[in-house]
Motif scaffolding. Structure first.
Motif, PDB file in Angstrom:
ATOM      1  N   VAL A   1       0.839  -1.206   0.000  1.00 28.84           N
ATOM      2  CA  VAL A   1       0.000   0.000   0.000  1.00 28.84           C
ATOM      3  C   VAL A   1       0.868   1.248   0.000  1.00 28.84           C
ATOM      4  O   VAL A   1       0.585   2.219  -0.704  1.00 28.84           O
ATOM      5  CB  VAL A   1      -0.972  -0.010   1.202  1.00 28.84           C
ATOM      6  CG1 VAL A   1      -1.716   1.306   1.317  1.00 28.84           C
ATOM      7  CG2 VAL A   1      -1.960  -1.155   1.064  1.00 28.84           C
ATOM      8  N   ALA A   2       1.952   1.241   0.772  1.00 26.37           N
ATOM      9  CA  ALA A   2       2.844   2.407   0.834  1.00 26.37           C
ATOM     10  C   ALA A   2       3.503   2.674  -0.509  1.00 26.37           C
ATOM     11  O   ALA A   2       3.656   3.829  -0.908  1.00 26.37           O
ATOM     12  CB  ALA A   2       3.901   2.198   1.913  1.00 26.37           C
ATOM     13  N   ILE A   3       3.878   1.623  -1.220  1.00 26.36           N
ATOM     14  CA  ILE A   3       4.498   1.806  -2.537  1.00 26.36           C
ATOM     15  C   ILE A   3       3.491   2.380  -3.528  1.00 26.36           C
ATOM     16  O   ILE A   3       3.822   3.250  -4.326  1.00 26.36           O
ATOM     17  CB  ILE A   3       5.080   0.474  -3.049  1.00 26.36           C
ATOM     18  CG1 ILE A   3       6.306   0.098  -2.221  1.00 26.36           C
ATOM     19  CG2 ILE A   3       5.442   0.556  -4.519  1.00 26.36           C
ATOM     20  CD1 ILE A   3       6.841  -1.290  -2.500  1.00 26.36           C
ATOM     21  N   LYS A   4       2.263   1.898  -3.475  1.00 24.06           N
ATOM     22  CA  LYS A   4       1.250   2.324  -4.441  1.00 24.06           C
ATOM     23  C   LYS A   4       0.687   3.713  -4.122  1.00 24.06           C
ATOM     24  O   LYS A   4       0.557   4.556  -4.994  1.00 24.06           O
ATOM     25  CB  LYS A   4       0.113   1.299  -4.472  1.00 24.06           C
ATOM     26  CG  LYS A   4      -0.966   1.576  -5.466  1.00 24.06           C
ATOM     27  CD  LYS A   4      -0.504   1.377  -6.873  1.00 24.06           C
ATOM     28  CE  LYS A   4      -1.663   1.476  -7.832  1.00 24.06           C
ATOM     29  NZ  LYS A   4      -1.303   1.093  -9.165  1.00 24.06           N
ATOM     30  N   LYS A   5       0.349   3.960  -2.855  1.00 25.99           N
ATOM     31  CA  LYS A   5      -0.362   5.186  -2.478  1.00 25.99           C
ATOM     32  C   LYS A   5       0.482   6.174  -1.682  1.00 25.99           C
ATOM     33  O   LYS A   5       0.068   7.316  -1.491  1.00 25.99           O
ATOM     34  CB  LYS A   5      -1.600   4.843  -1.642  1.00 25.99           C
ATOM     35  CG  LYS A   5      -2.680   4.126  -2.393  1.00 25.99           C
ATOM     36  CD  LYS A   5      -3.400   5.081  -3.296  1.00 25.99           C
ATOM     37  CE  LYS A   5      -4.643   4.423  -3.861  1.00 25.99           C
ATOM     38  NZ  LYS A   5      -5.517   5.354  -4.485  1.00 25.99           N
ATOM     39  N   GLY A   6       1.615   5.744  -1.150  1.00 27.69           N
ATOM     40  CA  GLY A   6       2.412   6.620  -0.302  1.00 27.69           C
ATOM     41  C   GLY A   6       1.898   6.593   1.125  1.00 27.69           C
ATOM     42  O   GLY A   6       1.002   5.831   1.481  1.00 27.69           O
ATOM     43  N   VAL A   7       2.484   7.452   1.942  1.00 29.70           N
ATOM     44  CA  VAL A   7       2.088   7.522   3.347  1.00 29.70           C
ATOM     45  C   VAL A   7       0.835   8.381   3.439  1.00 29.70           C
ATOM     46  O   VAL A   7       0.837   9.541   3.048  1.00 29.70           O
ATOM     47  CB  VAL A   7       3.220   8.122   4.207  1.00 29.70           C
ATOM     48  CG1 VAL A   7       2.785   8.247   5.652  1.00 29.70           C
ATOM     49  CG2 VAL A   7       4.474   7.273   4.088  1.00 29.70           C
ATOM     50  N   GLY A   8      -0.223   7.779   3.944  1.00 27.51           N
ATOM     51  CA  GLY A   8      -1.483   8.505   4.046  1.00 27.51           C
ATOM     52  C   GLY A   8      -2.532   7.673   4.753  1.00 27.51           C
ATOM     53  O   GLY A   8      -2.211   6.727   5.489  1.00 27.51           O
ATOM     54  N   LEU A   9      -3.769   8.015   4.512  1.00 24.11           N
ATOM     55  CA  LEU A   9      -4.880   7.356   5.181  1.00 24.11           C
ATOM     56  C   LEU A   9      -4.974   5.883   4.807  1.00 24.11           C
ATOM     57  O   LEU A   9      -5.243   5.037   5.667  1.00 24.11           O
ATOM     58  CB  LEU A   9      -6.192   8.073   4.847  1.00 24.11           C
ATOM     59  CG  LEU A   9      -7.437   7.543   5.547  1.00 24.11           C
ATOM     60  CD1 LEU A   9      -7.285   7.673   7.056  1.00 24.11           C
ATOM     61  CD2 LEU A   9      -8.658   8.277   5.064  1.00 24.11           C
ATOM     62  N   ASP A  10      -4.751   5.552   3.535  1.00 31.12           N
ATOM     63  CA  ASP A  10      -4.823   4.153   3.115  1.00 31.12           C
ATOM     64  C   ASP A  10      -3.797   3.300   3.846  1.00 31.12           C
ATOM     65  O   ASP A  10      -4.087   2.172   4.249  1.00 31.12           O
ATOM     66  CB  ASP A  10      -4.618   4.022   1.603  1.00 31.12           C
ATOM     67  CG  ASP A  10      -5.822   4.489   0.818  1.00 31.12           C
ATOM     68  OD1 ASP A  10      -6.955   4.254   1.287  1.00 31.12           O
ATOM     69  OD2 ASP A  10      -5.637   5.078  -0.255  1.00 31.12           O
TER      70      ASP A  10
END
Length: 52
Positions: A17-26
């Protein structure tokens, strides 16, 4: 979705998830899902990576 992304979703869902969306809510949601129920984190990671 590549084979590497699929393997990351299964074995290290927060990393996928971090690779795809970065650091955030997801990422936060995925970490919480993994903390309480690992399969929930895997399902959430697949869902996030399949979004366009």
């Amino acid at each position: 979705m590549s084979l590497v992304e699929i393997l990351l979703c299964i074995f290290l869902p927060p990393v996928a998830v971090a690779i795809k969306k970065g650091v955030g809510l997801d990422l936060l949601i995925n970490i919480i899902c993994c903390f309480f129920f690992w399969i929930g984190g895997v399902i959430h990671a697949f869902w996030v990576l399949n979004q366009k």
